[in-house]
Motif scaffolding. Structure first.
Motif, PDB file in Angstrom:
ATOM      1  N   TYR A 185     -56.863  22.902  40.443  1.00  0.00           N
ATOM      2  CA  TYR A 185     -57.001  23.755  39.265  1.00  0.00           C
ATOM      3  C   TYR A 185     -55.645  23.862  38.582  1.00  0.00           C
ATOM      4  O   TYR A 185     -54.650  24.249  39.205  1.00  0.00           O
ATOM      5  N   LEU A 188     -53.213  25.597  36.238  1.00  0.00           N
ATOM      6  CA  LEU A 188     -52.908  26.849  35.557  1.00  0.00           C
ATOM      7  C   LEU A 188     -51.975  26.658  34.369  1.00  0.00           C
ATOM      8  O   LEU A 188     -51.753  27.590  33.597  1.00  0.00           O
ATOM      9  N   LEU A 229     -61.494  31.115  38.270  1.00  0.00           N
ATOM     10  CA  LEU A 229     -60.394  32.055  38.446  1.00  0.00           C
ATOM     11  C   LEU A 229     -60.334  33.050  37.287  1.00  0.00           C
ATOM     12  O   LEU A 229     -60.073  34.240  37.499  1.00  0.00           O
ATOM     13  N   GLU A 230     -60.587  32.594  36.078  1.00  0.00           N
ATOM     14  CA  GLU A 230     -60.462  33.477  34.914  1.00  0.00           C
ATOM     15  C   GLU A 230     -61.454  34.627  34.964  1.00  0.00           C
ATOM     16  O   GLU A 230     -61.115  35.765  34.632  1.00  0.00           O
ATOM     17  N   MET A 248     -60.335  37.118  37.602  1.00  0.00           N
ATOM     18  CA  MET A 248     -59.219  37.952  37.158  1.00  0.00           C
ATOM     19  C   MET A 248     -59.627  38.955  36.087  1.00  0.00           C
ATOM     20  O   MET A 248     -58.947  39.969  35.898  1.00  0.00           O
ATOM     21  N   GLY A 257     -60.560  27.064  40.896  1.00  0.00           N
ATOM     22  CA  GLY A 257     -59.360  27.854  41.148  1.00  0.00           C
ATOM     23  C   GLY A 257     -59.453  28.748  42.358  1.00  0.00           C
ATOM     24  O   GLY A 257     -58.430  29.271  42.823  1.00  0.00           O
ATOM     25  N   SER A 307     -53.586  30.355  43.494  1.00  0.00           N
ATOM     26  CA  SER A 307     -54.080  30.532  42.131  1.00  0.00           C
ATOM     27  C   SER A 307     -53.834  31.945  41.625  1.00  0.00           C
ATOM     28  O   SER A 307     -53.396  32.148  40.489  1.00  0.00           O
ATOM     29  N   VAL A 308     -54.131  32.929  42.470  1.00  0.00           N
ATOM     30  CA  VAL A 308     -53.968  34.331  42.056  1.00  0.00           C
ATOM     31  C   VAL A 308     -52.514  34.623  41.698  1.00  0.00           C
ATOM     32  O   VAL A 308     -52.214  35.206  40.641  1.00  0.00           O
ATOM     33  N   TRP A 345     -51.537  32.929  38.500  1.00  0.00           N
ATOM     34  CA  TRP A 345     -52.110  33.615  37.328  1.00  0.00           C
ATOM     35  C   TRP A 345     -51.303  34.871  37.007  1.00  0.00           C
ATOM     36  O   TRP A 345     -51.003  35.149  35.838  1.00  0.00           O
ATOM     37  N   LYS A 372     -48.048  33.891  35.454  1.00  0.00           N
ATOM     38  CA  LYS A 372     -48.267  33.413  34.082  1.00  0.00           C
ATOM     39  C   LYS A 372     -48.502  34.562  33.118  1.00  0.00           C
ATOM     40  O   LYS A 372     -48.121  34.494  31.941  1.00  0.00           O
ATOM     41  N   HIS A 373     -49.127  35.644  33.602  1.00  0.00           N
ATOM     42  CA  HIS A 373     -49.428  36.796  32.741  1.00  0.00           C
ATOM     43  C   HIS A 373     -48.381  37.896  32.849  1.00  0.00           C
ATOM     44  O   HIS A 373     -48.632  39.053  32.489  1.00  0.00           O
TER      45      HIS A 373
END
Length: 400
Positions: A39, A41, A300-301, A304, A359, A369-370, A373, A376-377
């Motif tokens: 996945y 990101l 994953l999106e 989240m 993800g 992945s978590v 993410w 990234k945010h």
């Protein structure tokens, strides 16, 4: 962004101290790495390095997994589970970045003595076989305390915390909770979708709440130091368990019903009550659960989206992750055991069906992945440390 294998892992595979095809039946197993595409990101190199650092520096706890390897051919799943020799995914877990995993032994799917699962003897088979194998190597350690988890972190090991999704196997025998504690179980669910002697399950049309026996069981868990899980309990039973417990309880793997309106998700009232008493919700990622209107194709999106909503609802101190993943065809597991469990006939929103959750395919991928993410945010280091382990530790300090 998958981690390199932990240096402490030396290549042990399950039951390698026994004779294949003589001591146990051999199945072709699903790959622990690379079963599905990676996945992406879209992280920068700096973001990847920061994510790796956060995984390395912090105690990282998955509040709910089934870290076993499934047969490559999912049609063999029942036969595989009947042997009671499910294989622990050592190689996959060594790449997960986890410090500790709450392993909810697949007692509902073991079906050694009964096709219906959740039998006491089947549970003992599932627990004993897996832990006997864990005892034959030194990368994964069976943890029964926070000291064990912290020691595993220092030693470069992974701590396995034994748990069960429901207390159905104890039947009406309160002392079986003590027996499970003696076997090293440190987390118990109240009910798994169907009602039992303790209380109501979430798939029932009517939830009668926590029974008198259930209240005695909650008290016994409190006295012993067993973490209580209400993920699969009905709403009334969940609220009454939160109220009855003298210490915080976990929703180890669920999401928000406001984000995705299905009974498997928890309403705001339950999530808020859990947090107000100091508890934590772990965000779920099993196929076709934590979807969202914004992301109805499970990935994953969409997972989240539930994290963001719950963090805004009750604060980031009360949210963590319990992805509820395994190594192999999780969708196939649900299809194989579809008739074993009661199903809620209430309508659910239309959504695409996926072969896997992009993800969040397995425990090796999930926390990579978590954390990626969250980086990234632009979540802070302190916020990320809380949601990947710190919040769970705070509750366990009170419970254990």
């Amino acid at each position: 962004m998958l981690q390199e294998a932990a240096p402490r892992y030396r290549g042990h595979t399950s039951y390698s101290y026994l004779e294949p095809n003589l001591d146990y039946r051999v199945f072709e197993l699903a790959p622990e790495v690379g079963r599905v595409p990676d996945y992406d990101l879209g992280l920068t190199e700096a973001q990847r390095q920061r994510a790796g650092r956060l995984l390395a520096e912090n105690v990282v706890i998955s509040l709910h997994e089934h870290p076993v390897v499934l047969p490559q051919d999912v049609s063999e799943l029942r036969a595989y589970n009947r042997t009671a020799r499910q294989h622990t995914a050592y190689a996959g877990l060594a790449r997960s970045g986890l410090t500790a995993v709450f392993d909810n032994f697949m007692a509902g799917a073991s079906c050694v003595t009964s096709e219906n699962g959740w039998k006491w003897n089947d549970l003992i088979y599932a627990l004993g076989m897996r832990l006997s194998d864990v005892a034959k190597q030194d990368y994964i350690v069976h943890a029964t305390s926070l000291a064990d988890i912290h020691a595993a972190k220092r030693a470069g090991q992974l701590a396995l915390v034994a748990g069960l999704e429901c207390s159905t196997p104890i039947e009406n025998e309160l002392d079986r909770i003590d027996i499970l504690y003696g076997f090293g179980v440190r987390q118990l669910g109240i009910a798994y979708s169907q009602s039992n002697m303790l209380g109501g399950g979430l798939s029932e049309y009517s939830d009668g709440g926590l029974t008198h026996f259930g209240r005695r069981a909650v008290d016994r868990m409190n006295r012993l130091g067993i973490a209580i899980d209400i993920s699969h309990s009905g709403d009334r039973t969940s609220l009454e368990t939160i109220e009855a417990s003298r210490v915080p309880v976990f929703i180890t793997h669920a999401g928000s019903r406001t984000v995705w309106d299905i009974p498997r998700m928890k309403p705001d009232e339950v999530i808020t009550a859990c947090a107000e008493r100091g508890g934590v919700i772990g965000i779920e990622a099993a196929p076709h659960t934590t979807l969202s209107v914004a992301h109805p194709e499970h990935s994953l999106e969409s997972v989240m989206d539930h994290f963001v909503y719950c963090a805004e609802l009750v604060g980031i101190d009360h949210v963590t992750f319990g992805p509820d993943t395994m190594f192999g065809d999780h969708v196939g597991v649900h299809q194989t055991y579809a008739n074993n469990y009661a199903h809620d006939a209430r309508p659910v929103p239309d959504h695409p069906r996926v072969p896997y959750v992009a993800g969040m395919e397995n425990p090796a991928e999930a926390f990579n992945s978590v954390v990626g993410w969250l980086v990234k945010h632009d979540y802070s280091d302190d916020e990320i440390a809380k949601v990947i382990g710190g919040n769970a530790i705070r509750v366990l300090e009170q419970v254990w």
